[in-house]
Design a protein around this motif. Structure first.
Motif, PDB file in Angstrom:
ATOM      1  N   ALA A  78       0.824  -1.210   0.000  1.00  0.00           N
ATOM      2  CA  ALA A  78       0.000   0.000   0.000  1.00  0.00           C
ATOM      3  C   ALA A  78       0.859   1.262   0.000  1.00  0.00           C
ATOM      4  CB  ALA A  78      -0.939  -0.005   1.201  1.00  0.00           C
ATOM      5  N   GLN A  79       2.026   1.189   0.654  1.00  0.00           N
ATOM      6  CA  GLN A  79       2.937   2.336   0.712  1.00  0.00           C
ATOM      7  C   GLN A  79       3.818   2.459  -0.528  1.00  0.00           C
ATOM      8  OE1 GLN A  79       5.117   2.995   4.432  1.00  0.00           O
ATOM      9  NE2 GLN A  79       3.738   1.583   5.470  1.00  0.00           N
ATOM     10  N   GLY A  80       3.745   1.496  -1.424  1.00  0.00           N
ATOM     11  CA  GLY A  80       4.591   1.514  -2.609  1.00  0.00           C
ATOM     12  C   GLY A  80       6.009   1.063  -2.339  1.00  0.00           C
ATOM     13  N   LYS A  81       6.238   0.423  -1.187  1.00  0.00           N
ATOM     14  CA  LYS A  81       7.577  -0.058  -0.836  1.00  0.00           C
ATOM     15  C   LYS A  81       7.789  -1.521  -1.231  1.00  0.00           C
ATOM     16  CE  LYS A  81       7.986   3.087   3.125  1.00  0.00           C
ATOM     17  NZ  LYS A  81       8.175   3.190   4.609  1.00  0.00           N
ATOM     18  N   LEU A  82       6.745  -2.145  -1.742  1.00  0.00           N
ATOM     19  CA  LEU A  82       6.797  -3.549  -2.132  1.00  0.00           C
ATOM     20  C   LEU A  82       5.795  -3.746  -3.259  1.00  0.00           C
ATOM     21  CD1 LEU A  82       8.026  -6.359  -1.179  1.00  0.00           C
ATOM     22  CD2 LEU A  82       5.906  -6.660   0.121  1.00  0.00           C
ATOM     23  N   TYR A  83       6.096  -4.656  -4.165  1.00  0.00           N
ATOM     24  CA  TYR A  83       5.229  -4.894  -5.317  1.00  0.00           C
ATOM     25  C   TYR A  83       4.884  -6.381  -5.401  1.00  0.00           C
ATOM     26  CZ  TYR A  83       6.904  -0.246  -6.392  1.00  0.00           C
ATOM     27  OH  TYR A  83       7.208   1.089  -6.309  1.00  0.00           O
ATOM     28  N   TRP A  84       3.659  -6.656  -5.848  1.00  0.00           N
ATOM     29  CA  TRP A  84       3.205  -8.039  -5.901  1.00  0.00           C
ATOM     30  C   TRP A  84       4.064  -8.897  -6.828  1.00  0.00           C
ATOM     31  CZ3 TRP A  84       0.650  -9.252  -1.933  1.00  0.00           C
ATOM     32  CH2 TRP A  84      -0.320  -8.420  -1.377  1.00  0.00           C
ATOM     33  N   THR A  85       4.618  -8.288  -7.876  1.00  0.00           N
ATOM     34  CA  THR A  85       5.437  -9.055  -8.828  1.00  0.00           C
ATOM     35  C   THR A  85       6.921  -9.045  -8.468  1.00  0.00           C
ATOM     36  OG1 THR A  85       5.600  -7.085 -10.236  1.00  0.00           O
ATOM     37  CG2 THR A  85       3.825  -8.649 -10.728  1.00  0.00           C
ATOM     38  N   GLU A  86       7.266  -8.430  -7.351  1.00  0.00           N
ATOM     39  CA  GLU A  86       8.671  -8.324  -6.941  1.00  0.00           C
ATOM     40  C   GLU A  86       9.256  -9.697  -6.618  1.00  0.00           C
ATOM     41  OE1 GLU A  86       9.269  -5.076  -4.297  1.00  0.00           O
ATOM     42  OE2 GLU A  86      11.009  -5.985  -3.320  1.00  0.00           O
ATOM     43  N   PRO A  87      10.442 -10.012  -7.169  1.00  0.00           N
ATOM     44  CA  PRO A  87      11.039 -11.325  -6.898  1.00  0.00           C
ATOM     45  C   PRO A  87      11.672 -11.402  -5.510  1.00  0.00           C
ATOM     46  CG  PRO A  87      12.468 -10.047  -8.331  1.00  0.00           C
ATOM     47  CD  PRO A  87      11.219  -9.237  -8.145  1.00  0.00           C
ATOM     48  N   VAL A  88      11.512 -12.558  -4.874  1.00  0.00           N
ATOM     49  CA  VAL A  88      12.089 -12.805  -3.552  1.00  0.00           C
ATOM     50  C   VAL A  88      12.863 -14.117  -3.614  1.00  0.00           C
ATOM     51  CG1 VAL A  88      11.603 -13.228  -1.107  1.00  0.00           C
ATOM     52  CG2 VAL A  88      10.159 -11.629  -2.410  1.00  0.00           C
ATOM     53  N   GLN A  89      14.136 -14.059  -3.212  1.00  0.00           N
ATOM     54  CA  GLN A  89      14.948 -15.275  -3.216  1.00  0.00           C
ATOM     55  C   GLN A  89      14.908 -15.944  -1.842  1.00  0.00           C
ATOM     56  OE1 GLN A  89      19.473 -15.378  -3.597  1.00  0.00           O
ATOM     57  NE2 GLN A  89      18.860 -16.276  -5.581  1.00  0.00           N
ATOM     58  N   VAL A  90      14.725 -17.243  -1.848  1.00  0.00           N
ATOM     59  CA  VAL A  90      14.630 -18.017  -0.615  1.00  0.00           C
ATOM     60  C   VAL A  90      16.038 -18.303  -0.091  1.00  0.00           C
ATOM     61  CG1 VAL A  90      13.809 -20.154   0.437  1.00  0.00           C
ATOM     62  CG2 VAL A  90      12.482 -19.055  -1.395  1.00  0.00           C
ATOM     63  N   SER A  91      16.272 -17.970   1.166  1.00  0.00           N
ATOM     64  CA  SER A  91      17.584 -18.195   1.772  1.00  0.00           C
ATOM     65  C   SER A  91      17.732 -19.647   2.230  1.00  0.00           C
ATOM     66  CB  SER A  91      17.777 -17.276   2.974  1.00  0.00           C
ATOM     67  OG  SER A  91      16.914 -17.667   4.046  1.00  0.00           O
ATOM     68  N   ARG A  92      18.949 -20.032   2.550  1.00  0.00           N
ATOM     69  CA  ARG A  92      19.197 -21.372   3.090  1.00  0.00           C
ATOM     70  C   ARG A  92      18.441 -21.555   4.400  1.00  0.00           C
ATOM     71  NH1 ARG A  92      25.317 -23.319   3.891  1.00  0.00           N
ATOM     72  NH2 ARG A  92      25.131 -23.243   1.615  1.00  0.00           N
ATOM     73  N   ARG A  93      18.442 -20.523   5.209  1.00  0.00           N
ATOM     74  CA  ARG A  93      17.780 -20.616   6.521  1.00  0.00           C
ATOM     75  C   ARG A  93      16.263 -20.797   6.365  1.00  0.00           C
ATOM     76  NH1 ARG A  93      16.348 -16.882  10.764  1.00  0.00           N
ATOM     77  NH2 ARG A  93      16.720 -17.848  12.794  1.00  0.00           N
TER      78      ARG A  93
END
Length: 286
Positions: A78-93
């Motif tokens: 909502a604040q424009g700091k994150l986008y639904w299509t933004e890629p996120v990489q999964v960490s080992r942890r």
């Protein structure tokens, strides 16, 4: 004038009779008894607490903890700091986490919307941790954000130490606080009800260069069983017992019911249904 007076008198008698009947029904209604350890029932529109049972007692919330991650995802979008299509990489942890998870792989990349579904439906702790690390850099940083947000929302009986909801002496919330968080979530970001009301969905993933489809199934089995139920989140650990934060709407009446410390899935659903029935009856929305 006499006819008019008689009409007014008849109307007054009918109105008084209606009020008396309502008072009789209210006074004769049996008190609500909930078997779960903690419970809260809130009118989502007004924020009024309709019923509480040890609603401010500190208790382990289990995976109801993930409601805060879901809230923060919507808030940042909502604040424009994150986008639904933004890629996120999964960490080992995140990939190696214990507890409920989707089975995400280290270095796998998913978009924010897919991770939201992974958290909201099957209660993926790996997805929640991946999102927390993406938003704040580390789990510790994100936990600080969770606690600041809880304070901002008026959650006075809540303190977080981890993202997935693992049992810990310093990781606790209350039935009232969770209903308050749920109210902020559904009233400010009602799209979550579109997501949480789905019994299953399919996401596409790229794992080791191979494209695969993963079916995500909702752990909230009350949705197809109770008329008007449209969310929101389940939880379970040894310390928390069986927990459920359920949302439901009939006509204009919207309710949030939180059950914590139930003995089984069936028990948490039965007690939630009792509260929702009580709430809709109180709001005359049957």
């Amino acid at each position: 004038m006499k006819v008019k007076s008689r009409v007014l008198m008849a109307g007054a008698i009918v109105a008084i009779a209606g009020i008396v009947m309502l008072l009789i029904l209210t006074l004769t209604r049996p008190p609500l008894e909930i078997e779960a350890h903690n419970a809260a029932l809130m009118d989502s529109s007004s924020g009024q607490l309709l019923f509480g049972q040890r609603e401010h007692e500190h208790s382990s919330p289990g995976s109801l903890t993930k409601l805060m991650t879901i809230y923060l995802i919507y808030d940042r979008v909502a604040q424009g700091k994150l986008y639904w299509t933004e890629p996120v990489q999964v960490s080992r942890r995140a990939a190696a986490i214990d507890g409920s998870k989707v089975g995400l792989k280290e270095t796998e990349v998913l978009d924010v919307e897919s991770l939201l579904y992974c958290i909201a439906l099957p209660s993926g702790g790996d997805a929640a941790l991946a999102m927390g690390e993406h938003l704040a850099g580390t789990e510790a940083n994100f936990v600080e954000l969770m606690n600041r947000t809880a304070a901002d929302l008026g959650m006075k009986d809540t303190h977080y130490t981890n993202i997935p909801g693992f049992d810990s002496p310093q990781h606790f919330s209350s039935a009232y606080d969770l209903s308050l968080l749920a109210r902020h979530l559904v009233e400010h970001f009602p799209d979550i009800l579109r997501v949480s009301s789905q019994m299953e969905t399919t996401i596409s993933r790229q794992v080791n260069g191979e494209k695969i489809s993963t079916v995500l199934r909702n752990t909230n089995t009350l949705i197809p069983l109770y008329r008007g139920c449209n969310g929101l989140k389940t939880g379970h650990t040894i310390g928390a017992g069986y927990c459920l934060c359920a949302t439901a709407q009939r006509q204009e009446a919207k309710l949030i019911a939180v059950v914590m410390g139930a003995e089984s899935i069936e028990n948490r659903e039965q007690e939630t249904v009792k509260m929702l029935d009580y709430g809709f009856d109180s709001l005359h929305a049957n």
